[in-house]
Design an enzyme around this catalytic site. Structure first.
Site, PDB file in Angstrom:
ATOM      1  N   LYS A 165      -4.674   7.331   5.414  1.00 57.21           N
ATOM      2  CA  LYS A 165      -3.518   6.393   5.703  1.00 57.21           C
ATOM      3  C   LYS A 165      -1.936   6.904   5.086  1.00 57.21           C
ATOM      4  CE  LYS A 165      -2.165   1.599   4.318  1.00 57.21           C
ATOM      5  NZ  LYS A 165      -2.740   0.416   3.571  1.00 57.21           N
TER       6      LYS A 165
ATOM      7  N   ARG B 211     -12.175   3.955   5.258  1.00 62.89           N
ATOM      8  CA  ARG B 211     -11.373   3.025   6.455  1.00 62.89           C
ATOM      9  C   ARG B 211     -12.164   3.187   7.674  1.00 62.89           C
ATOM     10  NH1 ARG B 211      -7.618   4.767   3.171  1.00 62.89           N
ATOM     11  NH2 ARG B 211      -6.285   3.187   1.853  1.00 62.89           N
TER      12      ARG B 211
END
Length: 59
Positions: A50, A25
């Site tokens: 995350k 990401r």
């Protein structure tokens, strides 16, 4: 890109390539540090993903 920052284009190309080839990401890539990259064993340690876990990405 900009005459004042000659490496900016190469930096952006490297970041985009890293995102595309590893599936990281954008926030994970921005938080990478030199110590997270192991060129000897071919891996990148991604810290605090995350779900607040660490993971090792083979490169």
């Amino acid at each position: 890109m900009s005459p004042g920052t000659p490496l900016r284009g190469r930096t952006m190309a490297t970041l985009i390539g890293l995102l595309a080839s590893t599936g990281l990401r954008s926030g994970e890539v921005v938080r990478l540090d030199r110590g997270d990259v192991d060129l000897t064993n071919g891996g990148i340690l991604v810290r605090k993903t995350k779900f607040r876990k660490d993971r090792l990405i083979p490169v």
